[in-house]
Design a protein around this motif. Structure first.
Motif, short mmCIF file in Angstrom:
data_model
loop_
_atom_site.label_atom_id
_atom_site.label_comp_id
_atom_site.label_asym_id
_atom_site.label_seq_id
_atom_site.Cartn_x
_atom_site.Cartn_y
_atom_site.Cartn_z
N HIS A 113 1.77 7.20 -6.54
CA HIS A 113 0.49 8.24 -7.01
C HIS A 113 1.24 9.46 -6.46
O HIS A 113 0.93 10.59 -7.16
CB HIS A 113 -0.73 7.84 -5.97
CG HIS A 113 -1.22 6.68 -6.53
ND1 HIS A 113 -2.01 5.93 -6.06
CD2 HIS A 113 -1.15 5.94 -7.98
CE1 HIS A 113 -2.62 5.05 -6.68
NE2 HIS A 113 -2.02 4.95 -8.12
N LEU A 114 1.90 9.84 -5.32
CA LEU A 114 2.46 10.83 -4.88
C LEU A 114 3.50 11.61 -5.70
O LEU A 114 3.28 12.79 -6.19
CB LEU A 114 3.10 10.69 -3.54
CG LEU A 114 3.41 12.34 -2.74
CD1 LEU A 114 2.16 13.04 -2.37
CD2 LEU A 114 4.34 11.62 -1.49
N GLU A 162 2.34 1.86 -3.41
CA GLU A 162 1.43 2.40 -4.16
C GLU A 162 1.05 3.85 -4.41
O GLU A 162 1.11 4.51 -5.01
CB GLU A 162 0.32 1.56 -4.49
CG GLU A 162 -0.85 1.89 -5.15
CD GLU A 162 -2.11 0.91 -4.95
OE1 GLU A 162 -3.33 1.25 -5.68
OE2 GLU A 162 -2.11 0.25 -4.30
N LEU A 163 1.03 4.31 -2.88
CA LEU A 163 0.73 5.53 -2.57
C LEU A 163 1.72 6.47 -2.79
O LEU A 163 1.70 7.54 -3.38
CB LEU A 163 -0.04 5.69 -1.10
CG LEU A 163 -1.12 5.10 -0.88
CD1 LEU A 163 -1.39 5.02 0.62
CD2 LEU A 163 -2.22 5.72 -1.70
N LYS A 186 0.69 -1.22 -0.01
CA LYS A 186 -0.10 0.02 0.01
C LYS A 186 0.78 1.22 -0.04
O LYS A 186 0.69 2.31 -0.82
CB LYS A 186 -0.80 0.06 1.06
CG LYS A 186 -2.25 -1.08 1.37
CD LYS A 186 -3.02 -0.58 0.39
CE LYS A 186 -4.17 -1.74 0.41
NZ LYS A 186 -5.24 -1.14 -0.75
N ILE A 204 -5.86 9.20 -7.21
CA ILE A 204 -6.36 8.31 -6.26
C ILE A 204 -7.70 7.77 -6.61
O ILE A 204 -8.50 7.10 -5.78
CB ILE A 204 -6.30 8.81 -4.72
CG1 ILE A 204 -7.15 10.31 -4.60
CG2 ILE A 204 -4.90 9.31 -4.52
CD1 ILE A 204 -7.23 10.85 -3.45
N ARG A 214 -1.24 4.48 5.74
CA ARG A 214 -2.03 4.88 4.50
C ARG A 214 -2.81 5.92 4.51
O ARG A 214 -3.04 6.61 3.69
CB ARG A 214 -3.10 3.41 4.35
CG ARG A 214 -3.85 3.52 3.04
CD ARG A 214 -4.91 2.42 3.11
NE ARG A 214 -5.58 2.26 1.80
CZ ARG A 214 -6.56 1.38 1.48
NH1 ARG A 214 -6.99 0.66 2.42
NH2 ARG A 214 -7.18 1.44 0.22
N ILE A 259 -1.20 13.18 -0.45
CA ILE A 259 -1.73 13.23 -2.02
C ILE A 259 -2.65 14.20 -2.17
O ILE A 259 -2.75 14.94 -3.06
CB ILE A 259 -2.06 11.73 -2.46
CG1 ILE A 259 -0.84 10.96 -2.60
CG2 ILE A 259 -2.64 11.89 -3.62
CD1 ILE A 259 -1.32 9.38 -2.47
N ASP A 305 -8.72 4.34 -5.89
CA ASP A 305 -8.70 3.49 -4.62
C ASP A 305 -9.94 3.22 -4.04
O ASP A 305 -10.68 4.37 -4.31
CB ASP A 305 -7.79 4.46 -3.85
CG ASP A 305 -7.58 3.66 -2.59
OD1 ASP A 305 -8.49 3.97 -1.59
OD2 ASP A 305 -6.77 3.02 -2.10
N LEU A 357 -0.69 9.29 3.99
CA LEU A 357 0.17 9.33 2.69
C LEU A 357 -1.30 9.92 2.02
O LEU A 357 -0.94 10.69 1.14
CB LEU A 357 0.36 7.83 2.26
CG LEU A 357 1.93 7.44 2.49
CD1 LEU A 357 2.15 5.88 2.27
CD2 LEU A 357 2.75 8.48 2.01
N PHE A 358 -2.50 9.22 2.08
CA PHE A 358 -3.49 9.81 1.36
C PHE A 358 -3.71 11.50 1.70
O PHE A 358 -3.82 12.32 0.64
CB PHE A 358 -4.91 9.07 1.68
CG PHE A 358 -5.11 8.17 0.74
CD1 PHE A 358 -5.30 8.22 -0.51
CD2 PHE A 358 -5.30 6.77 1.03
CE1 PHE A 358 -5.72 7.17 -1.62
CE2 PHE A 358 -5.26 5.74 0.39
CZ PHE A 358 -5.79 6.17 -0.94
#
Length: 780
Positions: free
Chosen positions: A60-61, A56-57, A53, A743, A108, A115, A746, A111-112
């Motif tokens: 995306h960042l 993956e994040l 996870k 995102i 998680r 982003i 997700d 990190l979201f």
């Protein structure tokens, strides 16, 4: 094959490091004992899951950062893009430092939050960069240094207020209570810190970098000043001029926007957009919980578990299966709330399914769960057996998605009412896995001492009771001490569990008949006891000390949110015949004060949903109050802030339209996006209104008699302000939309992405038209 579970937790360590600490020495030990490399398998590796996870994040960042840099490159210039490429990492590093001080780990949700912040933390920098480039393109004789200072000063005050409005919109979400509060807290904390740091970076680092990178560079073609705001400004003017041509046209436009906003809210009523706490995640594990009727043997439970395991292994996505019968399976966070560690009775079993990584399968874990539920319905199990397919929750776990607590004056009334409620549950097509807390009482044998026979055979009552205890229980005779601070192992004597039955062999157990001194006789156990077959007592459940019965279920099919199950069950209850039993009163929150009549209290996921949306609604109201106070302080008016706040409802057009387009439910993360949008949209409104307020009110016109100064028409002022500010407003919106787009796939944070992506698209385009239209209507 038989197995032994080793369960490991290491508080304070990263999950990945904890796994390595166990697996590396375990491989060495196993190899030394058996002479082979592996005789064990990892059925759950949350370290690997967390690492996957995070990677993956982080991807995306990085993707969001590069996309925003590319946006600035193509819209303003490559040197300005280089400035943004420095500003973003600096702000992120400062935000991470603040997160460390606040005690947040890199997980998680945090990190979201980063982003999500990427799209808005560059807003201040883009506004400053664009305004500096615009002032440099004026060619009015000022040095680039002086022009940069004046450009920053021009947007300084509205940028401060605009930044604080976003912070004011986000921070109240910190006070969401219940289990969702800690789950969501990194988002408002980290995003607010990012906004504050981004402002200081925008007004200090950004102008300095602009002078260093582009201070002596030739102007780009699009840097040259154009009073109409460039091509985008001319496009805006062409759209806005007919709307602002007359008061009637402005009223017509505002009414049309209002109707569209109300029309979008109708999607809730028609259920084209449903409301749910969080959508289902795509996990790599599932479970089937087995509840046989009370009194069933562990062999029967194991047979049912093995039958379900064979069905599961026939699914191509299933890698391995573990079954537990009569003993508690290793539990996760979901099992902690569902009391999985107490499932150690013969009639209770669990089947754990491990799925392929999501990159290696086409179906999500939720789709697999739906298929599994359909297939195991055909598995032959004893009558009264309950099979429940359990998915790992995307957020806070609950006892069941749909949970009805039944309160009443006595146990019999509660159970009768619960039976009717369970029947209503089963009548709803999308309500599945229905179960209750009391079940079917088991049959039991009661051994009663016969006083007459005991006296006749001259037997001590204590000898009879001791014999029954030895036959049906265990006796601890000592302990094996292991040292090292570990608990000692009790040494117990007792018959095998399979032999603990009151059969002929047990009833012939000799008992001494020695009441009188010198007696040496013996009698059989069956001579002094009487056995009676009877129904066992119902279990007693209490919630906060209040006796209650529970009816549980999951939802699958047309609707998967508890709200719609509750509504359907309510309709089913209304259709039932309640002759001889009082219909229960429905309570949505809080245990009833009066238990003299039956009460149905909805709990489970609904309780978390209620608390979360209630608190987020309160957070939104606090945010609106904070934003209003900030805007009043900035403009010194109590009416103007109402105009600036007007575009907030416009976000519903895009938000609900996006959710309908993607067939996605409106979730808690969607609500976060809506609240954040309030700050972002107000920010755009402030920048636009500030330009209108400071625009020249007079103009000099050449006439045959000479230059004449006259008042400028309000429509021209509004169009000019909108044309000049349209580009930076559009760029900041696109930057936030890019941060949301990465995102979008997700499953958990898709609602946040849809709110930002489509909400910004609709509200940004409408804000630059609605604000001038309101001015045209009220100030003409």
């Amino acid at each position: 094959m038989p197995m032994v579970d080793i369960r490991v937790s290491a508080p304070g360590l990263r999950a990945e490091d904890a796994v390595k600490l166990v697996t590396e020495p375990l491989e060495t030990i196993v190899r030394a004992i058996s002479g082979v490399d592996h005789v064990y398998s990892q059925t759950r590796d949350y370290g690997e899951t967390a690492n996957e996870k995070a990677n993956e994040l982080l991807f995306h960042l990085g993707l969001a950062t590069l996309s925003i840099i590319a946006l600035v490159w193509f819209s303003i210039g490559r040197r300005e893009a280089l400035v943004v490429a420095v500003v973003i990492p600096v702000t992120i590093l400062l935000t991470l430092f603040a997160a460390r001080l606040m005690g947040y780990t890199l997980n998680r949700v945090s990190l979201f939050a980063l982003i999500f912040s990427i799209g808005i933390l560059v807003d201040d920098a883009i506004v400053v960069i664009e305004n500096i480039a615009r002032h440099w393109g004026m060619k009015d004789g000022r040095s680039r240094r002086d022009a940069a200072i004046e450009a920053v000063a021009e947007v300084g005050n509205p940028t401060i207020v605009a930044t604080l409005t976003v912070v004011a919109a986000l921070l109240p979400m910190l006070f969401v209570s219940g289990m969702m509060g800690p789950y969501m807290s990194p988002i408002p904390s980290n995003a607010s810190a990012a906004m504050i740091f981004s402002f200081f970076v925008a007004v200090t680092v950004t102008p300095w970098l602009m002078l260093k990178v582009a201070g002596k560079a030739p102007l780009h073609g699009h840097d040259v000043h154009d009073g109409a705001g460039g091509r985008l400004g001319r496009l805006y003017a062409g759209v806005a001029r007919p709307i602002l041509a007359s008061k009637a046209a402005s009223w017509t436009f505002l009414l049309a926007v209002g109707v569209a906003t109300l029309g979008s809210l109708a999607l809730f009523y028609t259920k084209d957009v449903t409301v749910k706490l969080l959508p289902f995640d795509n996990k790599s594990e599932l479970a089937v919980v087995i509840d046989l009727p009370e009194g069933a043997s562990v062999e029967a439970t194991d047979a049912a578990a093995q039958a379900i395991a064979r069905v599961a292994l026939g699914m191509k996505e299933v890698v391995s299966v573990q079954t537990h019968a009569g003993t508690a399976a290793p539990f996760n966070f979901n099992g902690l709330v569902r009391h999985a560690y107490l499932r150690a009775e013969p009639q209770l079993g669990d089947v754990q399914l491990n799925l392929k990584p999501k990159a290696e399968r086409t179906r999500s874990s939720h789709e697999i769960a739906l298929d599994l539920r359909r297939q195991i319905a055909a598995v032959p199990v004893p009558a009264g057996t309950s099979l429940k397919v359990v998915e790992p929750p995307p957020g806070p776990p609950v006892m069941a998605t749909l949970l009805a607590e039944i309160y009443g004056p006595d146990a019999e009334t509660r159970r009768r009412t619960a039976d009717k409620v369970a029947a209503a549950f089963r009548s709803v097509p999308f309500v599945v896995d229905v179960d209750d807390s009391y079940g079917t009482p088991a049959r039991r044998i009661r051994a009663t001492l016969s006083a007459d026979d005991i006296a006749y055979f001259r037997v001590e009552e204590g000898d009879v009771l001791d014999t029954l205890a030895i036959l049906n229980g265990t006796t601890t005779v000592g302990y094996s001490h292991r040292g090292g601070g570990r608990a000692a192992i009790p040494i117990q004597l007792g018959r095998p569990k399979g032999d603990r039955v009151m059969d002929e062999r047990a009833l012939t157990t000799p008992i001494p008949a020695n009441v009188l001194p010198g007696d040496r006789g013996v009698v059989e156990l069956g001579d002094v006891i009487r056995l009676r077959d009877e129904t066992a007592s119902y279990p007693v459940f209490r919630h906060n000390g209040r006796a209650a019965e529970m009816v549980t279920a999951e939802l699958a099919g047309a609707y998967e949110a508890p709200l719609y199950g509750m509504l359907a069950v309510q309709e089913a209850l209304d259709r039932q015949d309640w002759t001889g039993l009082e219909k229960p009163r429905i309570a949505l929150h809080g245990q009833p004060v009066d238990e003299s009549r039956p009460v149905l209290l909805w709990d489970g996921e609904w309780e978390v949903t209620w608390v979360t949306f209630r608190d987020m609604g309160a957070a939104f109201m606090v945010a609106m109050l904070g934003i209003y106070i900030l805007v009043v302080a900035q403009f010194g008016s109590f009416k103007l802030p109402l105009v600036i706040l007007t575009p907030i409802p416009l976000t519903f057009i895009g938000i609900l339209g996006g959710h309908w387009l993607f067939h996605a439910p409106f979730t808690a993360t969607s609500m976060i996006g809506f609240i954040a949008l309030a700050g972002i949209i107000v920010r755009n409104s402030i920048l636009l209104v500030d330009f209108v307020r400071h625009a020249p009110r007079e103009e000099t016109v050449a006439t045959p008699e000479g230059p004449v100064t006259r008042a400028r028409p309000l429509a021209d002022i509004l169009i000019e302000a909108g044309a000049i500010r349209f580009k930076p407003i559009l760029l900041t919106a696109l930057a936030a939309m890019i941060g949301a787009a990465v995102i979008l796939t997700d499953p958990i944070f898709q609602g946040l992405a849809l709110s930002l992506l489509f909400g910004l698209a609709s509200s940004t385009l409408l804000t630059v038209l609605v604000i001038p239209a309101i001015y045209r209507v009220l100030r003409t």
